[in-house]
Write an enzyme that holds these catalytic residues in place. Structure first.
Site, PDB file in Angstrom:
ATOM      1  N   GLU A  38     -21.024   6.927  -7.889  1.00 22.51           N
ATOM      2  CA  GLU A  38     -21.290   6.074  -9.058  1.00 22.51           C
ATOM      3  C   GLU A  38     -22.538   6.559  -9.774  1.00 22.51           C
ATOM      4  OE1 GLU A  38     -20.366   4.123 -11.783  1.00 22.51           O
ATOM      5  OE2 GLU A  38     -19.258   3.113 -10.196  1.00 22.51           O
ATOM      6  N   HIS A  51     -30.577  12.359 -14.655  1.00 22.04           N
ATOM      7  CA  HIS A  51     -29.845  12.227 -13.396  1.00 22.04           C
ATOM      8  C   HIS A  51     -28.431  12.762 -13.588  1.00 22.04           C
ATOM      9  CE1 HIS A  51     -33.195   9.895 -11.877  1.00 22.04           C
ATOM     10  NE2 HIS A  51     -33.164   9.238 -13.011  1.00 22.04           N
ATOM     11  N   CYS A  65     -28.891   4.160  -9.491  1.00 22.01           N
ATOM     12  CA  CYS A  65     -27.463   4.459  -9.580  1.00 22.01           C
ATOM     13  C   CYS A  65     -26.773   4.105  -8.266  1.00 22.01           C
ATOM     14  CB  CYS A  65     -27.265   5.930  -9.927  1.00 22.01           C
ATOM     15  SG  CYS A  65     -27.937   7.066  -8.682  1.00 22.01           S
ATOM     16  N   SER A  70     -31.928  15.112  -9.965  1.00 21.11           N
ATOM     17  CA  SER A  70     -32.739  14.083 -10.599  1.00 21.11           C
ATOM     18  C   SER A  70     -34.064  14.682 -11.037  1.00 21.11           C
ATOM     19  CB  SER A  70     -33.013  12.910  -9.634  1.00 21.11           C
ATOM     20  OG  SER A  70     -31.848  12.159  -9.394  1.00 21.11           O
ATOM     21  N   GLU A 114     -26.151   4.290 -14.243  1.00 19.13           N
ATOM     22  CA  GLU A 114     -27.255   3.538 -13.636  1.00 19.13           C
ATOM     23  C   GLU A 114     -27.370   2.120 -14.189  1.00 19.13           C
ATOM     24  OE1 GLU A 114     -28.664   7.880 -14.348  1.00 19.13           O
ATOM     25  OE2 GLU A 114     -27.774   6.265 -15.562  1.00 19.13           O
ATOM     26  N   SER A 134     -32.250   7.653  -8.481  1.00 21.96           N
ATOM     27  CA  SER A 134     -32.811   7.581  -9.836  1.00 21.96           C
ATOM     28  C   SER A 134     -34.326   7.440  -9.864  1.00 21.96           C
ATOM     29  CB  SER A 134     -32.092   6.526 -10.675  1.00 21.96           C
ATOM     30  OG  SER A 134     -30.706   6.853 -10.778  1.00 21.96           O
TER      31      SER A 134
END
Length: 519
Positions: free
Chosen positions: A38, A410, A114, A390, A41, A100
């Site tokens: 996923e 990210h 995230c 990141s 964010e 993140s």
């Protein structure tokens, strides 16, 4: 944890204001992004005053920056993420997280996470920390939230893109309705929006009005006199709403999906390590050639002889000050210890900050705000196993006395869930470039099939009267290689929001994403 001075090659400024990097070695052990699907964010901004210059008299002089990092780490445990490293500067501390980023200013906190993190679970703790540690005016909190006291924020913003896998979210993030209910239990008068197509790409926003009130109405706790709370209401609002230059408060966010697969390989560990190895040996070869040119044959200095460039992996070391890509490796003398074999640093074969620096340079991210214009800028980057990236950027203004801004990036590059985000509050007026130019540069780095843009900036009354507000949005129209599908403008309390959605001309497309269950 160790403190590491910024390498001269990354931030050449000799001044004390240059940001410093702290790396949490323990948190970086055995991180693996294999199941981090996923990418989109959750983004939270909590303001406790309108600017650093308008902090309440009773608060700590440095506001939220007074809070020790260990206390923030306890809060982040509730969110289910860890601190990887910290870049400290006079105006903002940038925390690179396992999921993140977080930015701490004297007057506000920005938290972006995230994956399946539970960001809103940390919000009551943030309000408590602001009250007890940063000494912002506070009240008795709602006991059902698990906190005894809470600072009343000046303003709160929460936003996110539609999730790729909403059914995997936890806690209050299982639906937008649940998130709104969680926020409404804390604050009075919040407003919730869904912007964009319900059966396509869309974006959610929750925000409170200035001088936010907590829910339920709370009783002030005054263990000591708090002068600011004794002001008449009109004076209090003037104090809290005053700003140093609200006209420059703007945030640009790009939310990109369907990254071009071949281009996305640069965010894989194997690819980045290969790039680093090529640069490493090439720079070692260049150092040898430079030495031969200025000092004569190295063979005269080395009894064992020196191998040819294609044999450098088994050859000798040679020191060359120009090597800059290895500034985050622990083997600082890898090219300088005479008589030892040239060895490729382990840090450039495993996940971490060293390969993060390589990717930042090779992908072009470090050129978005180049050191030629921002000599004190600092980029803190991390590459994950087997892929994922990141980065936080701390960007001091090149002007004397200017503010420090940030950007954060990210990336989740796997083809079935590819995603990248770019966010910054560096004012367009400071860059000397149009916002569309920054967007074009970032989009060129990631090559998404589709992306959304949100431009959130303080209203300028003069612009509004002159009819320039619409022109600001029109500057984002032309992005080379993409067609604009949606354009939505919202006139919010104190802010203007422009939302746009683009698709690449040659993108084959896919099934629309339906609205989330429950809202």
């Amino acid at each position: 944890m160790v403190n590491t001075e910024i390498p001269h090659t990354l931030s050449p400024s000799p001044f004390s204001g240059t940001p410093l990097l702290t790396i949490n070695r323990e948190a970086t052990v055995d991180l693996d992004s294999t199941n981090s699907f996923e990418g989109p964010e959750k983004l939270l901004e909590v303001w406790f005053s309108a600017s650093p210059q308008s902090l309440p008299q009773a608060s700590a002089p440095s506001g939220l920056k007074t809070v020790p990092s260990e206390i923030w780490k306890d809060m982040l445990d509730l969110v289910n993420c860890k601190v990887l490293s910290i870049v400290e500067s006079e105006d903002v501390d940038a925390y690179l997280l396992s999921e993140s980023s977080m930015f701490v200013f004297p007057h506000k906190l920005i938290l972006k996470t995230c994956g399946t993190t539970t960001l809103l679970s940390g919000l009551p703790k943030i309000l408590e920390i602001a009250a007890l540690v940063a000494k912002f005016p506070h009240v008795v909190a709602d006991a059902t939230q698990g906190q005894a006291t809470a600072a009343a924020p000046y303003r709160v913003f929460y936003s996110r893109k539609n999730f790729l896998f909403p059914d995997r979210q936890r806690g209050p993030h299982r639906s937008w309705r649940n998130e709104v209910n969680s926020l409404d239990r804390l604050f009075v008068g919040g407003s919730a929006y869904m912007i964009g197509k319900m059966n396509g790409e869309h974006w959610y926003l929750y925000l409170t009005e200035p001088n936010t009130m907590l829910t339920p109405p709370a009783t002030p706790v005054r263990e000591q006199p708090i002068t600011v709370l004794d002001l008449p209401e009109s004076d209090l609002n003037a104090k809290r709403c005053s700003t140093y230059d609200e006209g420059q408060d703007e945030t640009l966010e790009l939310l990109m999906t369907d990254l071009e697969p071949e281009n996305a390989k640069q965010f894989y560990l194997d690819h980045a390590s290969a790039v680093a190895e090529g640069k490493y040996y090439q720079q070692a070869h260049n150092a040898r050639m430079d030495a031969q040119e200025h000092l004569g044959s190295i063979h005269d200095l080395d009894e064992g002889g020196v191998h040819e460039p294609n044999q450098l992996s088994n050859g000798r070391k040679f020191c060359y000050d120009g090597v800059d890509v290895f500034s985050n490796t622990s083997n600082e003398d890898s090219l300088c210890a005479s008589g030892d074999e040239l060895s490729f640093p382990q840090e450039l074969t495993t996940e971490g900050h060293a390969l993060g620096t390589v990717v930042s340079e090779s992908s072009g991210l470090s050129a978005v705000y180049p050191s030629s214009r921002y000599p004190d800028a600092r980029i803190d980057a991390y590459l994950f196993t087997p892929c994922g990236f990141s980065a936080n950027g701390v960007i001091p203004s090149p002007a004397t006395g200017g503010s420090t801004h940030y950007f954060t990036v990210h990336v989740t590059p796997e083809p079935h869930c590819s995603y990248a985000s770019f966010e910054t509050n560096v004012p367009a007026s400071q860059t000397g470039r149009e916002t569309a130019d920054v967007i074009q540069q970032v989009v060129g780095i990631f090559k998404p099939g589709r992306f959304s843009v949100t431009l959130f900036e303080t209203k300028d009354t003069a612009d509004e009267d002159a009819g320039l507000a619409k022109k600001k949005g029109s500057k984002l129209e032309a992005i080379k290689g993409y067609r604009r599908v949606d354009r939505i403008v919202h006139d919010l309390e104190g802010y203007e929001l422009v939302f746009k959605y683009y698709e690449r001309y040659d993108w084959e497309g896919g099934a629309p994403r339906l609205g989330e269950v429950g809202f």
